[in-house]
Enzyme design. Structure first.
Site, PDB file in Angstrom:
ATOM      1  N   SER A  55       0.831  -1.204   0.000  1.00  0.00           N
ATOM      2  CA  SER A  55       0.000   0.000   0.000  1.00  0.00           C
ATOM      3  C   SER A  55       0.865   1.254   0.000  1.00  0.00           C
ATOM      4  O   SER A  55       1.616   1.519   0.946  1.00  0.00           O
ATOM      5  CB  SER A  55      -0.914   0.000   1.228  1.00  0.00           C
ATOM      6  OG  SER A  55      -1.618   1.217   1.247  1.00  0.00           O
ATOM      7  N   HIS A 109      -1.102  -1.141  -4.386  1.00  0.00           N
ATOM      8  CA  HIS A 109      -2.396  -0.793  -3.798  1.00  0.00           C
ATOM      9  C   HIS A 109      -2.403   0.713  -3.539  1.00  0.00           C
ATOM     10  O   HIS A 109      -1.533   1.247  -2.853  1.00  0.00           O
ATOM     11  CB  HIS A 109      -2.611  -1.573  -2.494  1.00  0.00           C
ATOM     12  CG  HIS A 109      -3.969  -1.389  -1.906  1.00  0.00           C
ATOM     13  ND1 HIS A 109      -5.085  -2.069  -2.370  1.00  0.00           N
ATOM     14  CD2 HIS A 109      -4.413  -0.600  -0.897  1.00  0.00           C
ATOM     15  CE1 HIS A 109      -6.145  -1.710  -1.669  1.00  0.00           C
ATOM     16  NE2 HIS A 109      -5.768  -0.807  -0.774  1.00  0.00           N
ATOM     17  N   ASP A 147      -4.604   3.888  -2.222  1.00  0.00           N
ATOM     18  CA  ASP A 147      -5.758   4.258  -1.394  1.00  0.00           C
ATOM     19  C   ASP A 147      -6.177   5.701  -1.634  1.00  0.00           C
ATOM     20  O   ASP A 147      -5.391   6.628  -1.414  1.00  0.00           O
ATOM     21  CB  ASP A 147      -5.399   4.105   0.089  1.00  0.00           C
ATOM     22  CG  ASP A 147      -5.315   2.653   0.512  1.00  0.00           C
ATOM     23  OD1 ASP A 147      -6.257   1.901   0.235  1.00  0.00           O
ATOM     24  OD2 ASP A 147      -4.302   2.274   1.127  1.00  0.00           O
ATOM     25  N   MET A 184      -8.810   8.575  -0.420  1.00  0.00           N
ATOM     26  CA  MET A 184      -9.717   8.932   0.691  1.00  0.00           C
ATOM     27  C   MET A 184     -10.204  10.365   0.515  1.00  0.00           C
ATOM     28  O   MET A 184      -9.400  11.251   0.220  1.00  0.00           O
ATOM     29  CB  MET A 184      -8.968   8.813   2.016  1.00  0.00           C
ATOM     30  CG  MET A 184      -8.358   7.443   2.240  1.00  0.00           C
ATOM     31  SD  MET A 184      -7.440   7.420   3.785  1.00  0.00           S
ATOM     32  CE  MET A 184      -6.828   5.734   3.764  1.00  0.00           C
ATOM     33  N   HIS A 210      -8.150   1.658  -4.621  1.00  0.00           N
ATOM     34  CA  HIS A 210      -9.189   1.441  -3.604  1.00  0.00           C
ATOM     35  C   HIS A 210      -9.820   2.787  -3.272  1.00  0.00           C
ATOM     36  O   HIS A 210      -9.207   3.628  -2.618  1.00  0.00           O
ATOM     37  CB  HIS A 210      -8.508   0.812  -2.373  1.00  0.00           C
ATOM     38  CG  HIS A 210      -9.405   0.609  -1.193  1.00  0.00           C
ATOM     39  ND1 HIS A 210      -8.913   0.357   0.071  1.00  0.00           N
ATOM     40  CD2 HIS A 210     -10.767   0.605  -1.074  1.00  0.00           C
ATOM     41  CE1 HIS A 210      -9.926   0.207   0.909  1.00  0.00           C
ATOM     42  NE2 HIS A 210     -11.053   0.367   0.245  1.00  0.00           N
ATOM     43  N   MET A 252     -12.050   5.020  -1.278  1.00  0.00           N
ATOM     44  CA  MET A 252     -12.803   5.229  -0.034  1.00  0.00           C
ATOM     45  C   MET A 252     -13.441   6.604  -0.149  1.00  0.00           C
ATOM     46  O   MET A 252     -13.076   7.552   0.556  1.00  0.00           O
ATOM     47  CB  MET A 252     -11.853   5.127   1.161  1.00  0.00           C
ATOM     48  CG  MET A 252     -11.450   3.690   1.465  1.00  0.00           C
ATOM     49  SD  MET A 252      -9.946   3.560   2.435  1.00  0.00           S
ATOM     50  CE  MET A 252      -8.753   3.633   1.111  1.00  0.00           C
ATOM     51  N   MET A 270     -12.351  -5.505   4.249  1.00  0.00           N
ATOM     52  CA  MET A 270     -11.594  -4.597   5.129  1.00  0.00           C
ATOM     53  C   MET A 270     -11.396  -5.274   6.485  1.00  0.00           C
ATOM     54  O   MET A 270     -12.368  -5.651   7.146  1.00  0.00           O
ATOM     55  CB  MET A 270     -12.340  -3.277   5.326  1.00  0.00           C
ATOM     56  CG  MET A 270     -12.402  -2.377   4.103  1.00  0.00           C
ATOM     57  SD  MET A 270     -10.814  -2.003   3.324  1.00  0.00           S
ATOM     58  CE  MET A 270      -9.901  -1.267   4.685  1.00  0.00           C
ATOM     59  N   GLY A 298      -9.381   4.166   6.569  1.00  0.00           N
ATOM     60  CA  GLY A 298      -9.024   5.561   6.838  1.00  0.00           C
ATOM     61  C   GLY A 298      -7.557   5.766   7.154  1.00  0.00           C
ATOM     62  O   GLY A 298      -7.011   6.825   6.857  1.00  0.00           O
ATOM     63  N   PHE A 299      -6.935   4.754   7.724  1.00  0.00           N
ATOM     64  CA  PHE A 299      -5.548   4.933   8.161  1.00  0.00           C
ATOM     65  C   PHE A 299      -4.758   3.631   8.003  1.00  0.00           C
ATOM     66  O   PHE A 299      -5.323   2.543   8.169  1.00  0.00           O
ATOM     67  CB  PHE A 299      -5.505   5.350   9.642  1.00  0.00           C
ATOM     68  CG  PHE A 299      -6.298   6.594   9.911  1.00  0.00           C
ATOM     69  CD1 PHE A 299      -5.727   7.850   9.737  1.00  0.00           C
ATOM     70  CD2 PHE A 299      -7.633   6.510  10.301  1.00  0.00           C
ATOM     71  CE1 PHE A 299      -6.477   8.997   9.950  1.00  0.00           C
ATOM     72  CE2 PHE A 299      -8.392   7.661  10.523  1.00  0.00           C
ATOM     73  CZ  PHE A 299      -7.806   8.913  10.352  1.00  0.00           C
ATOM     74  N   GLY A 300      -3.474   3.774   7.742  1.00  0.00           N
ATOM     75  CA  GLY A 300      -2.576   2.625   7.746  1.00  0.00           C
ATOM     76  C   GLY A 300      -2.168   2.306   9.179  1.00  0.00           C
ATOM     77  O   GLY A 300      -2.436   3.078  10.103  1.00  0.00           O
ATOM     78  N   GLY A 301      -1.551   1.168   9.365  1.00  0.00           N
ATOM     79  CA  GLY A 301      -0.952   0.830  10.654  1.00  0.00           C
ATOM     80  C   GLY A 301      -1.919   0.472  11.767  1.00  0.00           C
ATOM     81  O   GLY A 301      -1.552   0.527  12.942  1.00  0.00           O
ATOM     82  N   ASP A 354      -7.485  -6.228   3.386  1.00  0.00           N
ATOM     83  CA  ASP A 354      -6.879  -4.899   3.485  1.00  0.00           C
ATOM     84  C   ASP A 354      -6.929  -4.382   4.917  1.00  0.00           C
ATOM     85  O   ASP A 354      -8.000  -4.049   5.428  1.00  0.00           O
ATOM     86  CB  ASP A 354      -7.612  -3.939   2.537  1.00  0.00           C
ATOM     87  CG  ASP A 354      -6.908  -2.610   2.406  1.00  0.00           C
ATOM     88  OD1 ASP A 354      -5.805  -2.448   2.962  1.00  0.00           O
ATOM     89  OD2 ASP A 354      -7.473  -1.720   1.743  1.00  0.00           O
ATOM     90  N   GLY A 355      -5.735  -4.292   5.520  1.00  0.00           N
ATOM     91  CA  GLY A 355      -5.618  -3.703   6.853  1.00  0.00           C
ATOM     92  C   GLY A 355      -5.006  -4.643   7.868  1.00  0.00           C
ATOM     93  O   GLY A 355      -5.527  -5.722   8.124  1.00  0.00           O
ATOM     94  N   GLY A 356      -3.877  -4.242   8.410  1.00  0.00           N
ATOM     95  CA  GLY A 356      -3.259  -4.999   9.499  1.00  0.00           C
ATOM     96  C   GLY A 356      -2.680  -6.348   9.107  1.00  0.00           C
ATOM     97  O   GLY A 356      -2.437  -7.194   9.980  1.00  0.00           O
ATOM     98  N   GLY A 400       0.711  -2.338   4.095  1.00  0.00           N
ATOM     99  CA  GLY A 400       1.311  -1.008   4.144  1.00  0.00           C
ATOM    100  C   GLY A 400       2.419  -0.966   5.171  1.00  0.00           C
ATOM    101  O   GLY A 400       3.611  -1.023   4.847  1.00  0.00           O
TER     102      GLY A 400
HETATM  103  C1  DX5 Z   1      -6.820   1.549   5.127  1.00  0.00           C
HETATM  104  C2  DX5 Z   1      -6.306   1.334   3.726  1.00  0.00           C
HETATM  105  C3  DX5 Z   1      -5.256   0.310   3.661  1.00  0.00           C
HETATM  106  C4  DX5 Z   1      -3.979   0.644   4.391  1.00  0.00           C
HETATM  107  C5  DX5 Z   1      -3.393  -0.644   4.880  1.00  0.00           C
HETATM  108  O1  DX5 Z   1      -7.906   2.385   5.114  1.00  0.00           O
HETATM  109  O2  DX5 Z   1      -7.360   0.944   2.858  1.00  0.00           O
HETATM  110  O3  DX5 Z   1      -4.953  -0.049   2.307  1.00  0.00           O
HETATM  111  O4  DX5 Z   1      -3.040   1.326   3.601  1.00  0.00           O
HETATM  112  O5  DX5 Z   1      -2.304  -0.351   5.682  1.00  0.00           O
HETATM  113  P1  DX5 Z   1      -1.757  -1.371   6.772  1.00  0.00           P
HETATM  114  O6  DX5 Z   1      -1.261  -2.578   6.025  1.00  0.00           O
HETATM  115  O7  DX5 Z   1      -0.650  -0.588   7.411  1.00  0.00           O
HETATM  116  O8  DX5 Z   1      -2.867  -1.703   7.710  1.00  0.00           O
HETATM  117 ZN    ZN Z   2      -6.828   0.027   0.861  1.00  0.00          ZN
END
Ligand code: DX5
Ligand code: ZN
Length: 216
Positions: free
Chosen positions: A8, A33, A35, A37, A66, A68, A137, A142-145, A175-177, A197
């Site tokens: 990501s 990927h 994102d 937003m 993606h 959002m 999801m 909304g956020f990475g990490g 997608d996510g974590g 990500g």
């Molecule tokens: C979250 C995004 C993800 C994000 C994943 O809203 O859609 O694509 O970048 O990041 P990680 O892998 O750090 O959770």
């Molecule tokens: Zn995403």
């Protein structure tokens, strides 16, 4: 077919975007990927068309975009023009989801539908035959990490069974974590595409982290 790894870009260094895109080009990753937003559908704003075009200029692998954003129909053509190969919209953001899916495919892109953690996979039943990808999801978007939500395994298992019984060709993306502790169980449960990500970009050696996620 082996699983797909989609790093990501949200977690990349935006001051060195070309360097990070080239790292992914040279790595074992399969897709980018990307994102998007809008600050309305999700409580964050990422980036828009100029950045997608800049990534496309250097990327040698498909862009998995993606969205959002609310009411994505307004921008399907613009994302095609910016270089999207896979375009994923949120089920929760589309009033006429079937129409949106058909419009994405008519533009020559693969069509994906993303569902938030609270959205049942059962709501996809009547579009599974029309789509190329379901993005499950595994965090609130909304956020990475963020921390991986464990109920995702249950959803992936149920979705894999729905895909089997409906003879759909849809891929299951998570997608996510996603990290080195959970990626194998996700694949074993039925996932085909893993977005990562933080696991990639916070690693001392990002391309090595990608290679680790690629191992079966
Ligand atoms: C979250 C995004 C993800 C994000 C994943 O809203 O859609 O694509 O970048 O990041 P990680 O892998 O750090 O959770
Ligand atoms: Zn995403």
């Amino acid at each position: 077919m082996s699983h797909i790894i989609a790093p990501s870009i949200l977690s990349a260094d935006f001051a060195n975007i070309q360097r990070d895109v080239e790292m992914i080009n040279k790595s074992e990753a399969d897709w980018f990927h990307v994102d998007i937003m809008d600050g309305m559908f999700v409580p964050n704003i990422s980036f828009g068309f100029p950045v997608v075009k800049a990534i496309k200029k250097h990327a040698t692998k498909p862009l998995d975009v993606h969205l959002m954003i609310n009411d994505p129909d307004r921008y399907l053509q613009a994302f095609k023009d910016a270089g999207a190969d896979v375009l994923t919209v949120h089920l929760e953001a589309c009033t006429h989801l079937h129409r949106t899916i058909q419009a994405i495919k008519a533009l020559g892109m693969k069509a994906g539908v993303a569902i938030n953690p609270h959205t049942s996979v059962n709501l996809l039943l009547d579009v599974l035959g029309d789509i190329d990808l379901v993005c499950v999801m595994s965090v609130n978007p909304g956020f990475g990490g963020q921390k991986f939500i464990e109920n995702t395994y249950h959803k992936v298992g149920a979705l894999r069974e729905m895909i089997r019984t409906t003879k759909s060709n849809a891929m299951i993306e998570i997608d996510g974590g996603v990290d080195l502790n959970n990626y194998r169980k996700l694949i074993d449960t039925g996932a085909n595409v893993l977005v990562a990500g933080n696991t990639v970009f916070s690693a001392a050696d990002p391309s090595k982290a990608i290679a680790e996620l690629k191992k079966i």
